[in-house]
Design an enzyme around this catalytic site. Sequence first.
Site, PDB file in Angstrom:
ATOM      1  CB  ALA A 190      -0.925  -0.007   1.224  1.00 59.34           C
ATOM      2  CD  GLU A 191       2.003   1.077  -4.014  1.00 63.51           C
ATOM      3  OE1 GLU A 191       0.783   1.097  -3.751  1.00 63.51           O
ATOM      4  OE2 GLU A 191       2.566   0.077  -4.509  1.00 63.51           O
ATOM      5  CB  ALA A 244       8.671   4.494 -11.128  1.00 68.18           C
ATOM      6  CG  HIS A 255       6.680  -2.916 -14.379  1.00 66.03           C
ATOM      7  ND1 HIS A 255       5.621  -2.477 -13.629  1.00 66.03           N
ATOM      8  CD2 HIS A 255       6.711  -4.271 -14.255  1.00 66.03           C
ATOM      9  CE1 HIS A 255       5.024  -3.513 -13.069  1.00 66.03           C
ATOM     10  NE2 HIS A 255       5.656  -4.617 -13.438  1.00 66.03           N
TER      11      HIS A 255
END
Length: 313
Positions: free
Chosen positions: A172-173, A201, A242
């Site tokens: 969970a960023e 990222a 990505h």
Amino acid sequence: MTRPYSHSLSDDEKLYKSAEEREEEARRDPLSKLALVLVREGVLDQKQIESLEAEIDNEVREAADQALAAEEPSVDSVRTNVYSPEVDPTSPAFESQPHLHGAPKTMVEMVAATLSDEMARDERITIFGEDVADASREDSLKHVKGKGGVFKATAGLQRKYGSDRVFNSPLAEANIVGRAIGMATAAKARCRNSILRLHLACHDADSRRALRDALAFERRLQSAGGSSRADRRLPYGGGVYHSQSGESIFTHCPGLRVVMPSTALDVAGLLRTAIRCDDPVLFSSTSTCTASPTTARKIPGRILRFPSGRRAR
């Protein structure tokens, strides 16, 4: 949930909500309902509720009056408290010469070596994030080889420095960044630097608001020189999705420093500088170069640092 008020002072909800709708939302106002619960449960009586509301109203009114009476900031203060006035990572104070030795290490191997050196130097440094630990459950360490990150950049650090300093987070960023901000601001004496890692990222969208509005602005919001010593490692690359890097977005956030090493020697110097810097740093690197032998370099020694904005020659 309801919004029993207009969106802002310039807004009039009567333009888009009927009287019946507004009355229904007012009856469901969570603040009014909470007051009723407190009275019903005997926590406060009605007189105490009214006294508390009056106290809060006065506090808000006094704060507003103080803000309106305050002198307008001068143009010269635009850069005040954006970055640390004491520690300038772009200064010559961070320059040192490498003393190369040993076999060449790839960028990811140099990340692991530099992090280990810095954690040995300062016991307040903490590393956490997605899959950074060798194992989520410490009891499992005796039975498994361990992970230490998707790219093995933190392999062995949990075993060496303990689960209190190296641990996994939920995937969970926003949770990761929020926790790092809290650790870096509320417990400076106990936590010198939080090093957090997101998976890639392209997953940073959920955390971007916390990075921009809280982490980068912490020093300026406090006005007295507060800071968030949180370094965020953010690899990118690998397939179409990505391959998003996003570094240009973060370079437009005042208060946040961004570095992108291109060799293992850059990694050693810039990562050490980022950790010793007094500002939050985004440390970004492409996964294509991370394990490539073409970017490998010999170990430069523990004293190597590079001023931000510079790279190895």
